[in-house]
Scaffold this motif. Structure first.
Motif, mmCIF file in Angstrom:
data_model
loop_
_atom_site.group_PDB
_atom_site.id
_atom_site.type_symbol
_atom_site.label_atom_id
_atom_site.label_comp_id
_atom_site.label_asym_id
_atom_site.label_seq_id
_atom_site.Cartn_x
_atom_site.Cartn_y
_atom_site.Cartn_z
ATOM 1 N N PHE A 38 -6.143 2.935 4.358
ATOM 2 C CA PHE A 38 -6.401 2.682 2.950
ATOM 3 C C PHE A 38 -7.756 2.031 2.778
ATOM 4 O O PHE A 38 -8.230 1.290 3.637
ATOM 5 C CB PHE A 38 -5.325 1.768 2.359
ATOM 6 C CG PHE A 38 -3.958 2.388 2.365
ATOM 7 C CD1 PHE A 38 -3.656 3.445 1.521
ATOM 8 C CD2 PHE A 38 -2.981 1.933 3.225
ATOM 9 C CE1 PHE A 38 -2.404 4.024 1.525
ATOM 10 C CE2 PHE A 38 -1.720 2.501 3.235
ATOM 11 C CZ PHE A 38 -1.438 3.554 2.383
ATOM 12 N N THR A 39 -8.364 2.283 1.633
ATOM 13 C CA THR A 39 -9.617 1.624 1.273
ATOM 14 C C THR A 39 -9.278 0.257 0.669
ATOM 15 O O THR A 39 -8.114 -0.014 0.350
ATOM 16 C CB THR A 39 -10.371 2.444 0.207
ATOM 17 O OG1 THR A 39 -9.551 2.508 -0.964
ATOM 18 C CG2 THR A 39 -10.717 3.838 0.703
ATOM 19 N N PRO A 40 -10.281 -0.603 0.466
ATOM 20 C CA PRO A 40 -10.003 -1.862 -0.221
ATOM 21 C C PRO A 40 -9.350 -1.646 -1.592
ATOM 22 O O PRO A 40 -8.439 -2.375 -1.975
ATOM 23 C CB PRO A 40 -11.383 -2.516 -0.333
ATOM 24 C CG PRO A 40 -12.113 -2.018 0.876
ATOM 25 C CD PRO A 40 -11.657 -0.578 1.008
ATOM 26 N N GLY A 41 -9.784 -0.617 -2.324
ATOM 27 C CA GLY A 41 -9.174 -0.328 -3.625
ATOM 28 C C GLY A 41 -7.715 0.067 -3.484
ATOM 29 O O GLY A 41 -6.868 -0.354 -4.275
ATOM 30 N N GLY A 42 -7.399 0.880 -2.480
ATOM 31 C CA GLY A 42 -6.016 1.259 -2.230
ATOM 32 C C GLY A 42 -5.173 0.066 -1.821
ATOM 33 O O GLY A 42 -4.031 -0.089 -2.271
ATOM 34 N N LEU A 43 -5.729 -0.791 -1.003
ATOM 35 C CA LEU A 43 -5.004 -1.988 -0.568
ATOM 36 C C LEU A 43 -4.750 -2.949 -1.732
ATOM 37 O O LEU A 43 -3.703 -3.583 -1.793
ATOM 38 C CB LEU A 43 -5.760 -2.696 0.556
ATOM 39 C CG LEU A 43 -5.763 -1.958 1.893
ATOM 40 C CD1 LEU A 43 -6.719 -2.635 2.881
ATOM 41 C CD2 LEU A 43 -4.364 -1.862 2.469
ATOM 42 N N ARG A 44 -5.702 -3.032 -2.673
ATOM 43 C CA ARG A 44 -5.491 -3.884 -3.852
ATOM 44 C C ARG A 44 -4.317 -3.375 -4.688
ATOM 45 O O ARG A 44 -3.518 -4.165 -5.192
ATOM 46 C CB ARG A 44 -6.765 -3.974 -4.691
ATOM 47 C CG ARG A 44 -7.767 -4.983 -4.160
ATOM 48 C CD ARG A 44 -8.893 -5.242 -5.144
ATOM 49 N NE ARG A 44 -9.789 -4.107 -5.302
ATOM 50 C CZ ARG A 44 -10.802 -3.826 -4.468
ATOM 51 N NH1 ARG A 44 -11.060 -4.605 -3.436
ATOM 52 N NH2 ARG A 44 -11.569 -2.784 -4.680
ATOM 53 N N LEU A 45 -4.204 -2.055 -4.830
ATOM 54 C CA LEU A 45 -3.074 -1.491 -5.572
ATOM 55 C C LEU A 45 -1.747 -1.790 -4.867
ATOM 56 O O LEU A 45 -0.760 -2.156 -5.506
ATOM 57 C CB LEU A 45 -3.232 0.024 -5.723
ATOM 58 C CG LEU A 45 -4.348 0.507 -6.626
ATOM 59 C CD1 LEU A 45 -4.443 2.028 -6.575
ATOM 60 C CD2 LEU A 45 -4.137 0.025 -8.047
ATOM 61 N N ILE A 46 -1.732 -1.648 -3.560
ATOM 62 C CA ILE A 46 -0.528 -1.945 -2.780
ATOM 63 C C ILE A 46 -0.195 -3.428 -2.888
ATOM 64 O O ILE A 46 0.960 -3.810 -3.094
ATOM 65 C CB ILE A 46 -0.707 -1.510 -1.316
ATOM 66 C CG1 ILE A 46 -0.818 0.018 -1.242
ATOM 67 C CG2 ILE A 46 0.438 -2.016 -0.438
ATOM 68 C CD1 ILE A 46 -1.310 0.539 0.091
ATOM 69 N N ASN A 47 -1.207 -4.277 -2.763
ATOM 70 C CA ASN A 47 -1.014 -5.718 -2.868
ATOM 71 C C ASN A 47 -0.436 -6.093 -4.231
ATOM 72 O O ASN A 47 0.490 -6.912 -4.317
ATOM 73 C CB ASN A 47 -2.337 -6.444 -2.629
ATOM 74 C CG ASN A 47 -2.186 -7.937 -2.695
ATOM 75 O OD1 ASN A 47 -1.433 -8.526 -1.942
ATOM 76 N ND2 ASN A 47 -2.918 -8.558 -3.621
#
Length: 85
Positions: free
Chosen positions: A63-72
């Motif tokens: 995941f990219t940082p943006g994807g990880l932020r959504l997951i978080n």
């Protein structure tokens, strides 16, 4: 991106989901956040209010940082629901 990895991830996710259920744990699927694994690979998603977000790295796995932020954000929401409810 890789068909073999995609099929393996589908199997792994089902195992993780069932084991979490067997032990009474919550299971947070990233498929509901960044897209289903049984659909064609998507590097980007359209997110309401945020526009187009790159959610997967060029390798098609991480995941990219943006994807990880959504997951978080989804994880924090789940935790808040469990604490308050």
């Amino acid at each position: 991106r890789d068909d073999r990895l995609q099929k393996g991830a589908l199997v792994e996710n089902e195992i993780f989901r069932e084991e979490a259920k067997n032990f009474g744990f919550d299971y947070l699927s990233t498929e509901e956040i960044v897209g289903p694994l049984n659909e064609p690979f998507r590097k980007y998603i359209d997110h309401p209010g945020k526009g187009r977000i790159t959610v997967r790295a060029d390798d098609g796995i991480h995941f990219t940082p943006g994807g990880l932020r959504l997951i978080n954000a989804s994880l924090v929401e789940l935790l808040r629901e469990r604490i308050s409810g």
